[in-house]
Enzyme design. Structure first.
Site, PDB file in Angstrom:
ATOM      1  N   PHE A  90       5.197   5.513   2.523  1.00  0.00           N
ATOM      2  CA  PHE A  90       4.559   5.051   1.276  1.00  0.00           C
ATOM      3  C   PHE A  90       4.966   5.895   0.072  1.00  0.00           C
ATOM      4  O   PHE A  90       4.209   6.073  -0.859  1.00  0.00           O
ATOM      5  CB  PHE A  90       3.036   4.960   1.424  1.00  0.00           C
ATOM      6  N   ARG A 106       1.164 -13.825  -1.902  1.00  0.00           N
ATOM      7  CA  ARG A 106      -0.036 -13.449  -2.649  1.00  0.00           C
ATOM      8  C   ARG A 106       0.181 -12.153  -3.434  1.00  0.00           C
ATOM      9  O   ARG A 106       0.587 -11.146  -2.871  1.00  0.00           O
ATOM     10  CB  ARG A 106      -1.237 -13.325  -1.688  1.00  0.00           C
ATOM     11  N   CYS A 147      -3.577  -7.773   0.432  1.00  0.00           N
ATOM     12  CA  CYS A 147      -4.623  -6.779   0.701  1.00  0.00           C
ATOM     13  C   CYS A 147      -4.811  -5.758  -0.417  1.00  0.00           C
ATOM     14  O   CYS A 147      -5.892  -5.672  -0.986  1.00  0.00           O
ATOM     15  CB  CYS A 147      -4.319  -6.056   2.007  1.00  0.00           C
ATOM     16  N   VAL A 161      -4.091 -12.792  10.022  1.00  0.00           N
ATOM     17  CA  VAL A 161      -4.797 -11.885  10.935  1.00  0.00           C
ATOM     18  C   VAL A 161      -5.312 -12.614  12.170  1.00  0.00           C
ATOM     19  O   VAL A 161      -5.107 -12.170  13.300  1.00  0.00           O
ATOM     20  CB  VAL A 161      -5.962 -11.179  10.190  1.00  0.00           C
ATOM     21  N   GLY A 210       9.031   1.617  -6.494  1.00  0.00           N
ATOM     22  CA  GLY A 210       9.413   0.204  -6.601  1.00  0.00           C
ATOM     23  C   GLY A 210       8.645  -0.490  -7.708  1.00  0.00           C
ATOM     24  O   GLY A 210       8.130   0.169  -8.628  1.00  0.00           O
ATOM     25  N   ASP A 227      -9.888 -23.016  13.096  1.00  0.00           N
ATOM     26  CA  ASP A 227      -9.691 -23.015  11.638  1.00  0.00           C
ATOM     27  C   ASP A 227     -10.182 -24.326  11.055  1.00  0.00           C
ATOM     28  O   ASP A 227      -9.996 -25.389  11.639  1.00  0.00           O
ATOM     29  CB  ASP A 227      -8.215 -22.804  11.271  1.00  0.00           C
ATOM     30  N   THR A 257     -11.093 -13.064   2.511  1.00  0.00           N
ATOM     31  CA  THR A 257     -12.074 -12.448   1.606  1.00  0.00           C
ATOM     32  C   THR A 257     -11.360 -12.147   0.278  1.00  0.00           C
ATOM     33  O   THR A 257     -11.141 -10.996  -0.061  1.00  0.00           O
ATOM     34  CB  THR A 257     -12.658 -11.142   2.203  1.00  0.00           C
ATOM     35  N   ASN A 270      -6.779   1.634   2.687  1.00  0.00           N
ATOM     36  CA  ASN A 270      -5.917   0.866   1.787  1.00  0.00           C
ATOM     37  C   ASN A 270      -5.835   1.510   0.409  1.00  0.00           C
ATOM     38  O   ASN A 270      -4.774   1.548  -0.206  1.00  0.00           O
ATOM     39  CB  ASN A 270      -6.431  -0.578   1.656  1.00  0.00           C
ATOM     40  N   LYS A 315     -11.747   1.001   6.284  1.00  0.00           N
ATOM     41  CA  LYS A 315     -10.698   0.038   5.926  1.00  0.00           C
ATOM     42  C   LYS A 315     -10.347   0.139   4.437  1.00  0.00           C
ATOM     43  O   LYS A 315      -9.181   0.218   4.054  1.00  0.00           O
ATOM     44  CB  LYS A 315     -11.162  -1.378   6.283  1.00  0.00           C
TER      45      LYS A 315
HETATM   46  N1  LIG Z   1      -2.955 -10.421   5.840  1.00  0.00           N
HETATM   47  C1  LIG Z   1      -2.988  -9.144   6.199  1.00  0.00           C
HETATM   48  O1  LIG Z   1      -1.961  -8.464   6.303  1.00  0.00           O
HETATM   49  C2  LIG Z   1      -4.320  -8.478   6.521  1.00  0.00           C
HETATM   50  C3  LIG Z   1      -4.323  -7.228   7.133  1.00  0.00           C
HETATM   51  C4  LIG Z   1      -5.536  -6.621   7.430  1.00  0.00           C
HETATM   52  C5  LIG Z   1      -6.723  -7.266   7.087  1.00  0.00           C
HETATM   53  N2  LIG Z   1      -6.691  -8.478   6.464  1.00  0.00           N
HETATM   54  C6  LIG Z   1      -7.971  -9.138   6.153  1.00  0.00           C
HETATM   55  O2  LIG Z   1      -8.177 -10.170   7.112  1.00  0.00           O
HETATM   56  C7  LIG Z   1      -8.849 -11.283   6.511  1.00  0.00           C
HETATM   57  C8  LIG Z   1      -8.031 -12.546   6.717  1.00  0.00           C
HETATM   58  O3  LIG Z   1      -6.792 -12.392   6.042  1.00  0.00           O
HETATM   59  P1  LIG Z   1      -5.589 -13.393   6.258  1.00  0.00           P
HETATM   60  O4  LIG Z   1      -4.425 -12.855   5.498  1.00  0.00           O
HETATM   61  O5  LIG Z   1      -5.431 -13.684   7.708  1.00  0.00           O
HETATM   62  O6  LIG Z   1      -6.165 -14.697   5.516  1.00  0.00           O
HETATM   63  P2  LIG Z   1      -5.608 -16.190   5.532  1.00  0.00           P
HETATM   64  O7  LIG Z   1      -5.957 -16.766   4.221  1.00  0.00           O
HETATM   65  O8  LIG Z   1      -4.176 -16.198   5.989  1.00  0.00           O
HETATM   66  O9  LIG Z   1      -6.441 -16.914   6.700  1.00  0.00           O
HETATM   67  C9  LIG Z   1      -7.806 -17.176   6.627  1.00  0.00           C
HETATM   68  C10 LIG Z   1      -8.073 -18.493   7.365  1.00  0.00           C
HETATM   69  O10 LIG Z   1      -9.484 -18.661   7.529  1.00  0.00           O
HETATM   70  C11 LIG Z   1      -9.756 -20.060   7.484  1.00  0.00           C
HETATM   71  N3  LIG Z   1     -11.192 -20.259   7.257  1.00  0.00           N
HETATM   72  C12 LIG Z   1     -11.935 -19.992   6.161  1.00  0.00           C
HETATM   73  N4  LIG Z   1     -13.240 -20.272   6.396  1.00  0.00           N
HETATM   74  C13 LIG Z   1     -13.334 -20.712   7.665  1.00  0.00           C
HETATM   75  C14 LIG Z   1     -14.407 -21.122   8.481  1.00  0.00           C
HETATM   76  N5  LIG Z   1     -15.696 -21.146   8.049  1.00  0.00           N
HETATM   77  N6  LIG Z   1     -14.138 -21.519   9.740  1.00  0.00           N
HETATM   78  C15 LIG Z   1     -12.883 -21.509  10.210  1.00  0.00           C
HETATM   79  N7  LIG Z   1     -11.816 -21.108   9.473  1.00  0.00           N
HETATM   80  C16 LIG Z   1     -12.040 -20.713   8.219  1.00  0.00           C
HETATM   81  C17 LIG Z   1      -8.839 -20.541   6.390  1.00  0.00           C
HETATM   82  O11 LIG Z   1      -8.611 -21.945   6.471  1.00  0.00           O
HETATM   83  C18 LIG Z   1      -7.572 -19.728   6.646  1.00  0.00           C
HETATM   84  O12 LIG Z   1      -6.659 -20.418   7.482  1.00  0.00           O
HETATM   85  C19 LIG Z   1      -9.060 -10.902   5.046  1.00  0.00           C
HETATM   86  O13 LIG Z   1     -10.333 -10.331   4.902  1.00  0.00           O
HETATM   87  C20 LIG Z   1      -7.991  -9.851   4.803  1.00  0.00           C
HETATM   88  O14 LIG Z   1      -8.344  -8.956   3.786  1.00  0.00           O
HETATM   89  C21 LIG Z   1      -5.504  -9.105   6.182  1.00  0.00           C
END
Ligand SMILES: NC(=O)c1ccc[n+]([C@@H]2O[C@H](COP(=O)([O-])OP(=O)(O)OC[C@H]3O[C@@H](n4cnc5c(N)ncnc54)[C@H](O)[C@@H]3O)[C@@H](O)[C@H]2O)c1
Length: 448
Positions: free
Chosen positions: A252, A331, A263, A11, A256, A30, A86, A211, A207
């Site tokens: 949707f 994941r 998520c 994200v 499958g 990061d 999260t 989902n 949100k």
């Molecule tokens: N992946 C998706 O498709 C998606 C879609 C919508 C919402 N989200 C939500 O977005 C959020 C992030 O998801 P993601 O898939 O990008 O996660 P991710 O695990 O790919 O990335 C999270 C990043 O945050 C970094 N991080 C953690 N603590 C930190 C800090 N204190 N300072 C700096 N960096 C830090 C980690 O090292 C990691 O690289 C989650 O809450 C998820 O539910 C994800």
């Protein structure tokens, strides 16, 4: 405007790169120093179509920077986004908010001047209040608004989703914060910006409700698929038949192996916990969580059944490991549960995925053999199992497969192929929810 993006994952990196593409100046931060080093070298640590171009373009234009330490980026920022993970908390299924609160504390220490802190991570209702409390406790003098702005992008189509969203939800009651958020997103659509302003708690809940609704829809059609198999109906035609109704919609409704990914599994679970604690349990979502868990194992049973039950020593070639195509995200992928269950019964696994194998190796047992392509995986296999519908698996050469496989058996968990075609090719074919409409031996419905 100046933006700091805290968390540079699926994200954070996509959102940061897209905001830079709108013309803002963005620093993606990061804690993972290796990730930042790779980005500095021009490497993209995740697979997301189109992301390499947009990152390179904005780096070259001087609008996109990377950092391990957030201090400078936050100090200069008009808006600081929290986009850290999260995940599910071990043991109780609540969202683990420790990364969010740690980020909030660090932001509070570094902020200067009026700063909007925007929670983009998916967080349970009420988290914004707690983020605000953490910030005020750390820096009572800070001039900060805490806003909720959940992200709806889908991996595999993330850039398109970010740049052409159905809606942008912003949860805040503060006019100053509202103005900053409007300015941030304005370049996206000058005339008809699909901004939906709500209260902060409402935004957080939108949100999860979104989902959960999608997870319900998938699980509903999966259960209908099971029924189709029993009564000789075709789930794809049922899905089309109901999906053409505008009130239902066609998306949707693809049966499958059950939903996975970063998520839906964690968000549905966290929502049920929130609801239980609020004294208003969401029975439908609770059931969906349980049905989806069981489903993945039912898919492994499907493979075992088609091979006659005793699979010890037999080999399955698994095509597709990621939870969906066009991502390397493993994941909660259904492939994990299916492969574990097959190996527990003594099967050997040969596996191939176009992008997910590096991540898969971290999560799957050591005994899995990874191959360089679909045909290499099929070599000597008793059964081909399509778990993820990558384009590369949509037009397999079945003459070639017939020559290299030990048995001509295909379990197609994404309904890519047609049962009649596979039968004509001499393959034993199993898919999801496609009982024949003319199934023999079924009792005709009673006439009342
Ligand atoms: N992946 C998706 O498709 C998606 C879609 C919508 C919402 N989200 C939500 O977005 C959020 C992030 O998801 P993601 O898939 O990008 O996660 P991710 O695990 O790919 O990335 C999270 C990043 O945050 C970094 N991080 C953690 N603590 C930190 C800090 N204190 N300072 C700096 N960096 C830090 C980690 O090292 C990691 O690289 C989650 O809450 C998820 O539910 C994800």
């Amino acid at each position: 405007m100046r933006v700091a993006m805290i968390g540079t994952g699926y994200v954070g990196l996509v959102s940061g790169a897209c905001f830079a593409d709108f013309g803002h100046h963005v620093t993606c931060v990061d804690k993972d120093a290796q990730k930042i080093e790779r980005l500095e070298r021009g490497e993209i640590p995740i697979f997301e179509p189109g992301l390499d171009d947009i990152v390179a373009r904005n780096r070259a234009a001087g609008r996109l920077d990377f950092a391990v330490d957030l201090t400078q980026a936050v100090r200069e920022a008009d808006a600081v986004f929290i986009a850290v993970g999260t995940p599910s908390r071990r043991g109780d299924g609540h969202a683990d908010l420790s990364y969010v609160y740690a980020a909030a504390r660090e932001i509070a220490e570094a902020a200067e001047g009026y700063t909007v802190v925007v929670t983009k991570s998916t967080v349970p209702v009420g988290t914004g209040d707690e983020v605000e409390r953490v910030i005020r406790e750390t820096r009572p003098d800070a001039d900060i608004s805490v806003v909720s702005n959940p992200e709806f992008l889908r991996e595999g189509a993330a850039i398109e989703d970010f740049k052409r969203p159905d809606r942008i939800v912003v949860g805040t009651d503060e006019p100053r914060a509202r103005e900053v958020m409007t300015q941030l997103y304005r370049p996206l659509a000058l005339n008809s910006l699909p901004l939906l302003f709500t209260g902060r708690r409402t935004s957080e809940l939108i949100k999860y409700a979104g989902n959960a609704f999608l997870a319900v829809k998938i699980t509903f059609i999966n259960e209908i698929a099971d029924l189709c198999e029993q009564v000789g109906a075709n789930v794809q035609e049922v899905a089309r038949g109901i999906g053409l109704d505008n009130r239902i919609g066609a998306k949707f409704l693809h049966a499958g192996p059950g939903y996975g990914g970063s998520c839906f599994p964690k968000d549905t679970l966290a929502l049920t916990r929130t609801a239980q604690e609020a004294g208003t349990p969401l029975r439908i979502v609770e059931t969906v969580v349980g049905v989806n868990d069981v489903r993945k194992l039912a898919m492994a049973k499907k493979v075992m059944n088609v091979l006659g039950g005793d699979v010890r020593g037999k080999t399955a070639a698994v095509l597709g490991l990621t939870f969906k195509p066009n991502t390397d995200d493993m994941r909660e992928s259904p492939a994990l549960s299916i492969i574990h269950a097959l190996m527990d019964k003594g099967m050997k696994i040969r596996a191939y995925d176009p992008e997910g194998m590096e991540e898969a190796k971290k999560l799957l047992p050591a005994g899995v053999t990874y191959t360089s392509g679909a045909y290499e995986a099929a070599e000597g296999a008793d059964c081909l199992v399509i778990v993820t519908e990558w384009d590369a698996f949509r037009a397999l050469d079945f003459e070639r497969l017939r020559k290299i496989m030990a048995q001509t058996v295909l379990v197609d968990l994404r309904n890519i192929y047609r049962p009649d075609e596979m039968q004509a090719l001499g393959f034993t074919y199993e898919s999801v929810g496609r009982g024949s409409d003319a199934a023999e031996g079924l009792a005709a419905p009673a006439v009342h």
